[in-house]
Motif scaffolding. Structure first.
Motif, PDB file in Angstrom:
ATOM      1  N   LEU A   1      25.852 -59.475 -31.163  1.00 18.17           N
ATOM      2  CA  LEU A   1      24.944 -57.950 -31.190  1.00 18.17           C
ATOM      3  C   LEU A   1      25.529 -56.940 -31.635  1.00 18.17           C
ATOM      4  CD1 LEU A   1      22.865 -56.205 -30.178  1.00 18.17           C
ATOM      5  CD2 LEU A   1      24.228 -55.607 -28.234  1.00 18.17           C
ATOM      6  N   THR A   2      25.368 -56.033 -32.737  1.00 16.46           N
ATOM      7  CA  THR A   2      25.808 -55.324 -33.265  1.00 16.46           C
ATOM      8  C   THR A   2      24.954 -53.790 -33.181  1.00 16.46           C
ATOM      9  OG1 THR A   2      26.826 -56.423 -35.341  1.00 16.46           O
ATOM     10  CG2 THR A   2      26.471 -54.026 -35.410  1.00 16.46           C
ATOM     11  N   ALA A   3      25.817 -52.261 -32.203  1.00 16.30           N
ATOM     12  CA  ALA A   3      24.806 -51.270 -31.956  1.00 16.30           C
ATOM     13  C   ALA A   3      25.321 -50.580 -33.015  1.00 16.30           C
ATOM     14  CB  ALA A   3      25.462 -51.060 -30.126  1.00 16.30           C
ATOM     15  N   VAL A   4      24.239 -49.959 -33.531  1.00 10.55           N
ATOM     16  CA  VAL A   4      24.381 -48.819 -34.827  1.00 10.55           C
ATOM     17  C   VAL A   4      24.010 -47.767 -34.463  1.00 10.55           C
ATOM     18  CG1 VAL A   4      23.840 -48.853 -37.434  1.00 10.55           C
ATOM     19  CG2 VAL A   4      24.263 -50.780 -36.354  1.00 10.55           C
ATOM     20  N   LEU A   5      24.694 -47.023 -35.386  1.00  4.03           N
ATOM     21  CA  LEU A   5      24.025 -45.512 -34.659  1.00  4.03           C
ATOM     22  C   LEU A   5      24.515 -44.767 -36.136  1.00  4.03           C
ATOM     23  CD1 LEU A   5      23.106 -42.446 -33.688  1.00  4.03           C
ATOM     24  CD2 LEU A   5      26.189 -41.877 -32.805  1.00  4.03           C
ATOM     25  N   ALA A   6      23.591 -44.419 -36.629  1.00  8.13           N
ATOM     26  CA  ALA A   6      23.541 -43.853 -38.346  1.00  8.13           C
ATOM     27  C   ALA A   6      23.446 -42.876 -37.959  1.00  8.13           C
ATOM     28  CB  ALA A   6      21.988 -43.846 -38.872  1.00  8.13           C
ATOM     29  N   TRP A   7      24.325 -41.853 -38.274  1.00 10.18           N
ATOM     30  CA  TRP A   7      24.600 -39.698 -38.881  1.00 10.18           C
ATOM     31  C   TRP A   7      24.336 -39.626 -39.998  1.00 10.18           C
ATOM     32  CZ3 TRP A   7      29.278 -37.487 -38.925  1.00 10.18           C
ATOM     33  CH2 TRP A   7      30.257 -37.938 -39.165  1.00 10.18           C
ATOM     34  N   ASP A   8      24.262 -38.233 -40.553  1.00 10.97           N
ATOM     35  CA  ASP A   8      23.889 -38.013 -41.513  1.00 10.97           C
ATOM     36  C   ASP A   8      25.015 -36.401 -41.359  1.00 10.97           C
ATOM     37  OD1 ASP A   8      23.880 -35.611 -43.753  1.00 10.97           O
ATOM     38  OD2 ASP A   8      21.596 -35.832 -43.528  1.00 10.97           O
ATOM     39  N   PRO A   9      26.341 -36.672 -41.706  1.00 10.89           N
ATOM     40  CA  PRO A   9      27.367 -35.516 -41.871  1.00 10.89           C
ATOM     41  C   PRO A   9      27.249 -34.038 -42.452  1.00 10.89           C
ATOM     42  CG  PRO A   9      28.527 -37.587 -42.823  1.00 10.89           C
ATOM     43  CD  PRO A   9      26.866 -37.403 -42.803  1.00 10.89           C
ATOM     44  N   SER A  10      26.109 -33.882 -42.826  1.00 11.74           N
ATOM     45  CA  SER A  10      25.644 -32.871 -43.247  1.00 11.74           C
ATOM     46  C   SER A  10      24.672 -31.974 -41.910  1.00 11.74           C
ATOM     47  CB  SER A  10      25.406 -32.460 -44.479  1.00 11.74           C
ATOM     48  OG  SER A  10      24.011 -33.283 -44.047  1.00 11.74           O
TER      49      SER A  10
END
Length: 317
Positions: A32-41
């Motif tokens: 299982l790969t748990a992914v949090l995507a976020w915008d550094p700006s």
């Protein structure tokens, strides 16, 4: 065997998606790969300080905590499901698609919650899930907030198209793996079947349409190579609009499986109306699949209209 990839953001919807993904990974014996995507700006409050690396480390720590909490809720320990924590800098839908569709490590399934807003990412998974379902070439499961019937059948919508045959094959694999009953559902209306063979010039009775629909369902089951025992394969033929039929069937299902687009779609539409309706209103998790030969460039979050619906081919920016 590919990973089960799940998008997370700390919201309630995300927690339910993570719980479901843990069970799915255990059933598949996958990582299982748990992914949090976020915008550094974007800075998410006064605590979100420091350079990008420090902020990324805080997010990885948060995701690890969410995974530990999901393990406690589901009882799926590290000895049963291996997990990987990822933080990805970029737009959520594009980042999830890029990670799930890598040529060297394609995911078996991409899992998202229906909607939600997390404190750390502020990613609205409603718009993310819509974009992911719209553009993914791997199977996508949208986990709804309602609790599915755990002992219910795997229901698959069939309309005789090649896409629905592929969905039927996928659903049969799920039933094999989980031990569930497979319910193949064919919803028909006169306008979707007419004209029947040798019926020009007269109006056949409804029973003739129902029999013809049953024949098409049998042909699809044969084409999909379904080899479940007779007691674990249910054939259901209903005279009802397809969207209404699959939503009603989802109330007793453990999972609903649909093709990305069936015979009712237009080439310019990327997601069929029945699939879109099911993702919005079904009572159980919905898996949307495309034929394996489909490949295309994933869309970004800005490939959406102001009303939140994904932009269709030919739309102006």
């Amino acid at each position: 065997m590919g990973d089960v990839v799940v998008g997370v953001d700390g919201s309630q919807w995300s927690q339910e998606a993570l719980d479901w993904a843990l069970h799915e990974a255990a059933a598949r014996r996958s990582r299982l790969t748990a992914v949090l995507a976020w915008d550094p700006s974007r800075h998410e409050g006064r605590e979100d300080t420091g350079d990008d690396d420090a902020r990324a480390e805080r997010r990885r720590t948060a995701v690890a905590g969410w995974v530990d909490a999901a393990r406690a809720r589901t009882g799926r320990g590290p000895d049963e499901v291996e997990t990987v924590v990822e933080e990805v800098r970029g737009r959520p839908s594009a980042s999830l698609l890029a990670l799930a569709e890598r040529d060297d490590a394609r995911a078996d399934v991409l899992v998202v919650g229906r909607c939600g807003r997390g404190r750390l990412s502020r990613a609205v998974l409603g718009s993310v899930s819509s974009a992911v379902v719209q553009h993914a070439t791997v199977p996508v499961t949208v986990v709804r907030g309602t609790r599915p019937e755990p002992s219910g059948p795997v229901v698959v919508g069939v309309d005789g198209s090649a896409t629905s045959v592929h969905a039927l094959r996928h659903a049969a694999d799920v039933a094999h793996r989980t031990g569930a009953v497979l319910e193949a559902l064919f919803c028909w209306q006169i306008v979707s079947l007419a004209p029947l063979p040798d019926s020009w010039g007269w109006a056949p009775p409804l029973d003739d349409y129902a029999a013809f629909a049953a024949t098409k369902l049998d042909a699809a089951i044969e084409a999909a190579g379904v080899d479940l025992p007779a007691e674990r394969l249910v054939r259901t033929v209903r005279h009802v609009h397809a969207a209404k039929g699959v939503i009603e069937a989802s109330s007793h299902a453990s999972r609903l499986v649909l093709g990305h687009r069936g015979v009712g779609g237009f080439d310019r539409l990327l997601l069929g109306s029945v699939s879109r309706h099911a993702v919005e209103y079904a009572h159980c998790p919905v898996t949307v699949v495309r034929p394996p030969e489909v490949r295309h460039a994933p869309a970004h979050d800005d490939d959406a209209r102001q009303d939140g619906t994904p932009r269709q081919v030919g739309d102006r920016p």
